[in-house]
Design an enzyme around this catalytic site. Structure first.
Site, PDB file in Angstrom:
ATOM      1  N   LYS A   1       0.810  -1.307   0.029  1.00 40.45           N
ATOM      2  CA  LYS A   1      -0.142   0.022  -0.202  1.00 40.45           C
ATOM      3  C   LYS A   1       0.833   1.330   0.001  1.00 40.45           C
ATOM      4  O   LYS A   1       2.005   1.154   0.607  1.00 40.45           O
ATOM      5  CB  LYS A   1      -0.906   0.065   1.285  1.00 40.45           C
ATOM      6  CG  LYS A   1      -2.092  -0.854   1.249  1.00 40.45           C
ATOM      7  CD  LYS A   1      -3.036  -0.955   0.120  1.00 40.45           C
ATOM      8  CE  LYS A   1      -4.106  -1.874   0.406  1.00 40.45           C
ATOM      9  NZ  LYS A   1      -5.116  -1.988   1.481  1.00 40.45           N
TER      10      LYS A   1
ATOM     11  N   GLN B   1      -0.825 -12.177  10.645  1.00 43.11           N
ATOM     12  CA  GLN B   1      -1.327 -12.255   9.220  1.00 43.11           C
ATOM     13  C   GLN B   1      -0.162 -12.169   8.578  1.00 43.11           C
ATOM     14  O   GLN B   1       0.867 -11.790   8.849  1.00 43.11           O
ATOM     15  CB  GLN B   1      -2.398 -10.888   9.240  1.00 43.11           C
ATOM     16  CG  GLN B   1      -1.331  -9.612   9.473  1.00 43.11           C
ATOM     17  CD  GLN B   1      -2.490  -8.548   9.735  1.00 43.11           C
ATOM     18  OE1 GLN B   1      -3.780  -8.711   9.703  1.00 43.11           O
ATOM     19  NE2 GLN B   1      -2.117  -7.582   9.462  1.00 43.11           N
TER      20      GLN B   1
ATOM     21  N   LYS C   1       1.139   4.553   9.222  1.00 45.37           N
ATOM     22  CA  LYS C   1       1.333   3.302   8.778  1.00 45.37           C
ATOM     23  C   LYS C   1       1.940   3.300   7.207  1.00 45.37           C
ATOM     24  O   LYS C   1       2.513   2.230   7.037  1.00 45.37           O
ATOM     25  CB  LYS C   1      -0.097   2.499   8.584  1.00 45.37           C
ATOM     26  CG  LYS C   1      -0.287   2.007   9.815  1.00 45.37           C
ATOM     27  CD  LYS C   1      -1.657   0.811   9.642  1.00 45.37           C
ATOM     28  CE  LYS C   1      -2.814   1.429   9.223  1.00 45.37           C
ATOM     29  NZ  LYS C   1      -3.960   0.450   9.276  1.00 45.37           N
ATOM     30  N   TYR C   2       1.846   4.097   6.521  1.00 42.02           N
ATOM     31  CA  TYR C   2       2.340   3.996   5.018  1.00 42.02           C
ATOM     32  C   TYR C   2       3.276   5.008   4.678  1.00 42.02           C
ATOM     33  O   TYR C   2       3.929   5.170   3.487  1.00 42.02           O
ATOM     34  CB  TYR C   2       0.929   4.170   4.161  1.00 42.02           C
ATOM     35  CG  TYR C   2      -0.057   3.546   4.457  1.00 42.02           C
ATOM     36  CD1 TYR C   2      -0.268   2.291   4.291  1.00 42.02           C
ATOM     37  CD2 TYR C   2      -1.277   4.298   5.169  1.00 42.02           C
ATOM     38  CE1 TYR C   2      -1.257   1.620   4.728  1.00 42.02           C
ATOM     39  CE2 TYR C   2      -2.394   3.572   5.476  1.00 42.02           C
ATOM     40  CZ  TYR C   2      -2.366   2.104   5.379  1.00 42.02           C
ATOM     41  OH  TYR C   2      -3.451   1.437   5.636  1.00 42.02           O
TER      42      TYR C   2
ATOM     43  N   GLU D   1      -6.121  -5.665  21.137  1.00 41.60           N
ATOM     44  CA  GLU D   1      -6.898  -4.512  20.081  1.00 41.60           C
ATOM     45  C   GLU D   1      -8.091  -5.057  19.537  1.00 41.60           C
ATOM     46  O   GLU D   1      -7.895  -5.143  18.192  1.00 41.60           O
ATOM     47  CB  GLU D   1      -5.758  -4.061  19.247  1.00 41.60           C
ATOM     48  CG  GLU D   1      -5.880  -2.960  18.492  1.00 41.60           C
ATOM     49  CD  GLU D   1      -6.128  -2.894  16.950  1.00 41.60           C
ATOM     50  OE1 GLU D   1      -6.206  -4.051  16.627  1.00 41.60           O
ATOM     51  OE2 GLU D   1      -6.380  -2.014  16.362  1.00 41.60           O
TER      52      GLU D   1
ATOM     53  N   ASP E   1      -2.880  -6.654   0.349  1.00 40.16           N
ATOM     54  CA  ASP E   1      -1.453  -6.543   0.698  1.00 40.16           C
ATOM     55  C   ASP E   1      -1.333  -7.757   1.964  1.00 40.16           C
ATOM     56  O   ASP E   1      -0.365  -7.911   2.616  1.00 40.16           O
ATOM     57  CB  ASP E   1      -1.048  -5.507   1.213  1.00 40.16           C
ATOM     58  CG  ASP E   1      -1.640  -4.754   2.330  1.00 40.16           C
ATOM     59  OD1 ASP E   1      -3.124  -5.004   2.462  1.00 40.16           O
ATOM     60  OD2 ASP E   1      -1.137  -3.802   2.962  1.00 40.16           O
TER      61      ASP E   1
ATOM     62  N   ASP F   1      -2.792  -7.524  17.621  1.00 34.16           N
ATOM     63  CA  ASP F   1      -3.709  -6.626  16.601  1.00 34.16           C
ATOM     64  C   ASP F   1      -4.886  -7.468  16.226  1.00 34.16           C
ATOM     65  O   ASP F   1      -4.746  -8.645  15.920  1.00 34.16           O
ATOM     66  CB  ASP F   1      -2.837  -6.558  15.330  1.00 34.16           C
ATOM     67  CG  ASP F   1      -3.206  -5.650  14.413  1.00 34.16           C
ATOM     68  OD1 ASP F   1      -3.373  -4.507  14.508  1.00 34.16           O
ATOM     69  OD2 ASP F   1      -3.821  -6.326  13.274  1.00 34.16           O
ATOM     70  N   ASN F   2      -5.996  -6.790  16.123  1.00 32.89           N
ATOM     71  CA  ASN F   2      -7.397  -7.601  15.947  1.00 32.89           C
ATOM     72  C   ASN F   2      -7.474  -8.961  16.276  1.00 32.89           C
ATOM     73  O   ASN F   2      -7.765  -9.928  15.568  1.00 32.89           O
ATOM     74  CB  ASN F   2      -7.405  -7.507  14.344  1.00 32.89           C
ATOM     75  CG  ASN F   2      -7.751  -6.253  13.528  1.00 32.89           C
ATOM     76  OD1 ASN F   2      -8.381  -5.548  14.495  1.00 32.89           O
ATOM     77  ND2 ASN F   2      -7.361  -5.811  12.736  1.00 32.89           N
TER      78      ASN F   2
END
Lengths: 671, 671
Positions: free
Chosen positions: A263, A323, A532-533, A422, A358, A393-394
């Protein structure tokens, strides 16, 4: 389930001779309740008996090392038959507790004797009854000889005496004390043993600071390209973070980032050269979840970073984002850990018809044994590298069962490892994650901005769910920039920091909050140019020199937290009344036996949560919670400004959003 | 706890692959929930899974005779992750239930296929995925051949077809129905088996009528003395009670009454010649709890009374008052069942310094085995005499454990025996008595008189505690004449009767209520000249002829209850809004599948609870609860007056306390 002293009647009964019901702490679903070292835990049970006889209730606590202590409970005076006490748990590990009830024959006699002798009823009988009870108590072998002597002497006096003697002894405080300390127990009843996991302090107390190591020390070269920060450059930021008083530095994922479908800025599908990609697209030929992004340095550099943090009194928390990018080594070595479509491709993460090209989500069902073992290996690897806190995360996108297993397995080997969930999702899911083991949880705090919302939210998390769920009150994250912060100006940043730091014992800040970074990507609830990007270049020192930084306030807040044990508890939040619907009032009180200083610690926070106005109103305090009779006055000191006022039950306040939106008041000279 | 299809990972986990939490019905403390034959029971569970895939949840019910049925649950749309369904339980005995959840692969595919094909995303893959699912389903051996054929044909079409085929099949209602009826199950997860005791209808439904048999047929002789009523004379009252539509006649204790310290009229300590004494001072030389007071007749007469009641469709309930007069045979034969004081006397009942000299309370702790056995023998004796309902006097003055044992033991031999707890005490105690087994409970109903109180009370008893506690809404008792009745005039009597008879499925009336007997002993909350201490002479017929009786209204109310199954349920109470704080509005709705008639039964009650005024206001109904869209109109018929109106969401009402204080409306022509 039958208890000693009961009838030899058929069948196993659920109820004991004196019923003991609804024991707390407890967690819906039967999971073990949790606590942390130093937490003052309310224990309660519903207990009653038939008729008018007085009962006693006690808590039998067994520490992890086997020490047994007894704690008498008090009946709440509100007709609920609830008995309670509070105990500070000072040892890490699994405690056992049970409640015991008994017929308090002495108290029953003393109460009846006082009333009846005064009324001239049954005078000789009451003397004889008292003598019988004292004689019975004196026969108990575990009473000290002096006590037994006294009891026998009093028994003789009751047998030979008149109403006056009986009245005197039935109201004698010394005699009452003897029986309070060592009651004469009949109809002994007890609950089953319950477990309570006491975790280390950091599981329940801490101020967190989140940052992207690649931004710290990042430099733009003359050609416009960026030389990203590394662990070595990011390390230089640690003393400043420590000086602000934080306890934990949390790093977003530090692993190699995939290039397939990477991304670009602002989550675009195309990248420009040099775009670093989202650290959540984990995995590249250089490695996966157990590797370090080469741009950040080597495993040695990482360990050096951890050591540098330790030296500053900071603990490092890593992100655990289970992930993979399409370039993750797992994709080749373990395609069965993903979902393969009929066309032979691996399924991307999606929320139909949206796709996240991604990211490959993991599939935990094709080879559970294999994937469970690998995830455990990853966590244990980082534990071996000195990391004992994971921001997960998640977690709600992975099986709940997996978390129950993983956390239990990790904690069995090392109970000091802490997992922060989170999960921004539905209440039942967030609570279940906490119940199965997560030591901390992100919460709805960022979206609770009005007085009514905050009162309700903070009361709920401090009481209803506190046996298993500990909210980490982050004021912002790299994904969350609420409208309150976007449009509330600098006042909003001050207000939220003050509330987060004082309302609960765990809170967090994502780097940039100090700089009032409040511009959102249009229509979204996250910062524009999300870190983040891309890299961020921030000049912390310059901002502070120009008075454009919240760092001084954060420093003050963390210092106040360090100085006030009442602020390092979750369950002592208590909302008070104000006449203005934007003025939130709450107190955090810790009674003298629990502060370690011999005096109580009481903090009153009064916050104008409207960041756009000046509010004047009256604040009404239930001072009896702190042992101060209604109507008494006392001195309070504003810990932010040093101002000292005389306060009482009703108090005028003026809170200017643009100057001083929050009072953090310490109650002084409280006896 | 691991379920099929799970990872072979270490440790026993509490959570299943798809979590299933907070299953209801359930009772705090782990006691078995209860229901009655014909009750519509809401079953619910919290279920969710990680990510976006769709799950299915079903209830697996096993009847007492072993029939297994499956019931699909629906997700409530309110973000609670709660799934629910309602089932009417039609068989007495212990049912087993468990919840099962599974990954609904077909629904997940259909949902994704519809969205993605429409968006032109992954079109071939979605067809192939669908084909794979349908092929998998077709391979299940328990599917009918025709169904398997159709699935294979559709699978072929999906494999060979285009987006249009996929879109058509992903939204095909017939295909959806096949999978709804017999889902393709993966990740099967299940709770443990739970028990649910379904009792006979009378445990949960009934209208009760209390009377003193000695008053029925009592005559004053010429010399002023009284010839008391007997079972033979009281029997003559039964047809009238039956004609009023009552189901149960409850008799205060019928045993010999002690003479020692007998209480006189109005609870005085001295008696006049002929004072009959309180029937609660049980026991005399003629016998104790298993004897009949000679003035009432013989055991034969009692049995004749029970048979006469049966013939009228009435069931007899006896009072179980476990205490003794000083003249009870137990005092001689089992002094250890009482408390002996140091002076050798037996302790009277007391609330220090007050004493109740005509009563010795039992002591259950000196000889539990002996006293338990004797109490069981007493109950079993009356069961052998045809009595299957007991109104238990003051159960909260006996050990809770005793009741748990007694009720379980009696019901093990005869599950039709019903116990009603007369415990007017603190909520925790009343709830615990219900939880350990009492089939019915007196409640706070008599003291809930304002609209706000009634709404809160009725909502709580109909929902929060309905899994174990069934309130019997007595409007008065021989001990309770509330201020509302004392000072509310005849309107108060009408209002309370209408609410009691319609708000819950069990209610009761103590004889004399029909005659508006509203004079209290000054300063007390009971009738003056309490029937406990004297005979009552009532002329039922004359009162009715003169229009001074509520009997016609009671007759109507019981007829309405008999005609409307919605009124014979507890859990379907729903409060609605009115703009007047004295106008209470609630509905009782039973959906068509549960009424036995094929059409829904909906009753709306609108009550002016202020007995002193006329109220005009607007009533706002949430008609969607009954399947009527907001804004639609429908006809309602007042079942008391026959008036018919067109109603809708908002409705004008005028309720005159002095003429027609309550509407009981039937919703007509509801589809």
């Amino acid at each position: 389930m039958r208890q000693g002293g009961e009838a030899d009647t058929p069948g196993a009964l659920r109820t004991t001779r004196i019923p003991l019901l609804a024991a707390t702490p407890c967690v819906p679903g039967g999971f073990a309740p949790k606590s942390f070292v130093g937490e003052v835990v309310p224990f309660s049970v519903v207990a009653f008996r038939e008729g008018h006889d007085i009962i006693g209730v006690q808590l039998r606590l067994t520490s992890p090392t086997g020490d047994v202590s007894l704690h008498r409970l008090s009946a709440r005076a509100d007709g609920t038959d609830t008995w309670s006490t509070s105990v500070a748990l000072d040892e890490k590990g699994t405690w056992q507790f049970r409640f015991e009830a008994f017929s308090d024959d002495f108290a029953t006699w003393a109460h009846a004797a006082e009333l009846k002798v005064a009324a001239g009823v049954d005078v000789p009988v009451m003397g004889a009854l008292g003598a019988e009870i004292l004689t019975r108590a004196a026969a108990e072998k575990d009473r000290p000889a002096a006590e037994r002597k006294r009891l026998l002497a009093d028994a003789a006096a009751l047998n030979n005496g008149d109403g006056e003697t009986t009245l005197a002894l039935s109201t004698d405080p010394e005699l009452a004390k003897i029986f309070h300390n060592r009651p004469l127990i009949t109809l002994h009843s007890a609950t089953a043993e319950h477990s309570l996991n006491v975790e280390r302090v950091a599981a329940g107390v801490g101020s967190w600071y989140e940052f992207f190591p690649r931004s710290e020390g990042a430099k733009r070269r003359k050609d416009g390209s960026v030389k990203g920060g590394t662990f070595r450059t990011a390390m230089k930021r640690l003393p400043e973070v420590a000086a602000m008083g934080f306890d934990v530095v949390y790093l977003v994922p530090v692993h190699p980032i995939g290039t397939t479908n990477r991304k670009g800025r602002n989550n675009t599908l195309t990248t420009e050269p040099g775009d670093p990609g989202s650290p959540y697209a984990i995995g590249a030929p250089e490695g996966g979840h157990d590797a370090i992004h080469p741009d950040l340095g080597t495993p040695q550099d990482f360990r050096a970073f951890v050591r540098a943090a330790e030296k500053e009194g900071l603990e490092v928390a890593l992100d655990l984002a289970l992930q993979a990018s399409p370039d993750h080594p797992w994709v080749d070595t373990h395609p069965e850990w993903f979902t393969t479509l009929p066309d032979g491709t691996i399924a991307y993460a999606e929320n139909p018809p949206k796709k996240y090209q991604d990211i490959y989500p993991l599939n935990f069902d094709n080879d559970p044994a294999g994937i469970y073992a690998e995830m455990l290996r990853v966590v244990q690897y980082w534990v071996s590298q000195g990391v004992k806190i994971f921001r997960v995360d998640n977690p709600h996108t992975k099986p709940l069962q997996f978390w129950e297993w993983l956390i239990a397995t990790v904690n069995a080997a090392d109970p000091d490892v802490i997992f922060l969930a989170e999960a921004f999702t539905r209440p039942a899911v967030m609570r279940a994650l906490a119940a199965v083991g997560f030591q901390q949880s992100y919460s709805y705090f960022t979206w609770r901005n009005s007085k009514a919302e905050l009162e309700e939210f903070l009361t709920t998390v401090s009481h209803d769910t506190a046996d298993y769920m500990r909210p980490n009150l982050f004021v912002n994250t790299h994904d969350i920039l609420t409208e309150y912060l976007q449009f509330g100006g600098r006042a909003a940043y001050r207000i939220r920091a003050c509330i987060a730091a004082t309302a609960g014992p765990i809170y967090g800040v994502y780097a940039g909050y100090e700089l009032f970074e409040n511009v959102a990507r249009p229509g979204s609830e996250e910062n524009i140019d999300n870190e983040k990007y891309e890299y961020k270049f921030r000049n912390w020192r310059e901002a502070e020199e120009q008075g454009d930084s919240l760092a001084p306030l954060l420093r003050e807040l963390n210092a106040i937290r360090a100085a006030h044990p009442a602020l390092r508890q979750l369950r002592n939040f208590s909302a008070h009344w104000s006449d203005d619907d934007a003025v939130l009032v709450y107190s955090k009180h810790l009674a003298a036996p629990f502060t370690g200083t011999g005096t109580a610690d009481t903090i009153i926070v009064v916050a104008n949560v409207d960041p756009h106005s000046v509010r004047e109103t009256t604040v009404h305090l239930d001072t009896t919670q702190w042992g101060i009779p209604l109507g008494d006055t006392f001195e309070v000191e504003d810990l932010l400004t040093g101002a000292v006022w005389t306060w009482g039950e009703h108090n005028y306040v003026r809170l200017d959003a643009f100057a001083e939106p929050v009072h953090i008041l310490k109650v002084k000279e409280q006896s």
